[in-house]
Design a protein around this motif. Structure first.
Motif, short mmCIF file in Angstrom:
data_model
loop_
_atom_site.label_atom_id
_atom_site.label_comp_id
_atom_site.label_asym_id
_atom_site.label_seq_id
_atom_site.Cartn_x
_atom_site.Cartn_y
_atom_site.Cartn_z
N LEU A 161 0.84 -1.20 0.00
CA LEU A 161 0.00 0.00 0.00
C LEU A 161 0.87 1.24 0.00
O LEU A 161 1.85 1.32 0.76
N THR A 163 0.72 5.21 0.78
CA THR A 163 -0.15 6.14 1.49
C THR A 163 0.66 7.37 1.92
O THR A 163 1.84 7.50 1.59
N LEU A 168 -1.43 7.64 7.61
CA LEU A 168 -0.86 6.64 8.50
C LEU A 168 -1.03 7.08 9.95
O LEU A 168 -1.37 6.28 10.82
N TRP A 173 -1.83 1.37 11.21
CA TRP A 173 -1.41 0.40 10.21
C TRP A 173 -2.61 -0.08 9.40
O TRP A 173 -3.59 -0.54 9.97
N THR A 177 -2.28 -5.73 4.44
CA THR A 177 -0.95 -5.68 3.85
C THR A 177 0.12 -5.73 4.93
O THR A 177 -0.11 -5.29 6.07
N VAL A 180 4.02 -1.18 3.65
CA VAL A 180 3.44 0.15 3.47
C VAL A 180 4.53 1.12 3.01
O VAL A 180 5.60 1.19 3.62
N VAL A 182 5.30 5.08 2.51
CA VAL A 182 4.79 6.35 3.03
C VAL A 182 5.48 7.52 2.33
O VAL A 182 6.70 7.61 2.30
#
Length: 249
Positions: A161, A163, A168, A173, A177, A180, A182
């Motif tokens: 993911l 994001t 976040l 979380w 998944t 992540v 970020v």
């Protein structure tokens, strides 16, 4: 007819330019280079250096302009961003009309890739008059971060993911998944997570001569990244960073 080329230029290393990007820059009648304030003047200087390095066409002009500043204090985040996009679109339209008129090719050099956490496509569709829009893809900060750490982004057959730091921090979380990515984290949103079982791969100024990368178990590496990030931001006046978090079984 007016054509707007949004050209992905990678994350700071001129060698990340594709041949398609070089051709598109040389095909432009006008290249617009935004200024985002004195603290980020090196971003404009890098775009100037790229043009100086790859331009072979005598017909291509370069024009610098001041980019409108978003009101970060706006209570309604989406409304604030929407108003800012309107202001930027009006500035683009004014600069194009002033330097080129209603016929020709204008280019904007987009950090990373125009399709990923970048507003240039949304802004372009607000221009008046509306131009034909051409997109030249570029290397993203995600690709540059994985390359810097020699890291495969996804597990075998597993999703990941992408994001923002704000999402976040607000949502924790995400479900579904173990990986992540970020971006656009104005702070260090990973500090809001329970660090046990999490590993982080972090990078700032990716592709630039000042690139910094750090990694490790979040409980240990997190505080080091926070301190390093603060020092780098104070030294440069700005920071552009991203990171990958993976949850261990």
């Amino acid at each position: 007819m007016l054509t707007l080329s949004l050209i992905g230029i990678g994350c700071g290393d001129p060698e990340q330019l594709t041949l398609a990007a070089i051709r598109a820059i040389n095909a432009a009648d006008l290249v617009l280079i935004p200024h985002k304030g004195a603290a980020k003047s090196d971003l404009a200087e890098l775009r100037q250096a790229i043009c100086a390095d790859v331009l072979t066409s005598d017909k291509t002009r370069i024009a610098e302009f001041d980019l409108p500043v978003r009101n970060a204090g706006e209570a309604d985040y989406r409304r604030g961003v929407d108003d800012w996009h309107d202001a930027v679109a009006a500035t683009w339209s004014q600069e194009i009309a002033s330097h080129l008129g209603s016929d020709g090719r204008v280019a904007l050099l987009i950090w990373g890739d125009p399709s990923l956490y970048d507003s240039s496509l949304r802004i372009a569709r607000r221009l008046d008059p509306l131009p034909a829009i051409e997109v030249i893809p570029g290397i993203t900060s995600i690709q540059a971060l994985c390359a810097a750490h020699a890291l495969p982004l996804n597990g075998i057959g597993e999703p990941f993911l992408v994001t923002t730091g704000r999402r976040l921090r607000e949502g924790g979380w995400p479900d579904g998944t173990d990986t992540v990515v970020v971006m656009l984290d104005g702070g260090t949103a990973f500090q809001s997570l329970e660090p046990k079982g999490l590993h982080i791969w972090w990078g700032a100024y990716l592709g630039m001569s000042d690139q910094i990368i750090m990694s490790g178990e979040l409980a240990e590496a997190g505080p080091r990244i926070v301190a390093t990030r603060q020092e780098a931001r104070e030294r440069h006046g700005w920071i552009m960073d991203s990171y990958i978090l993976k949850r261990r079984p």
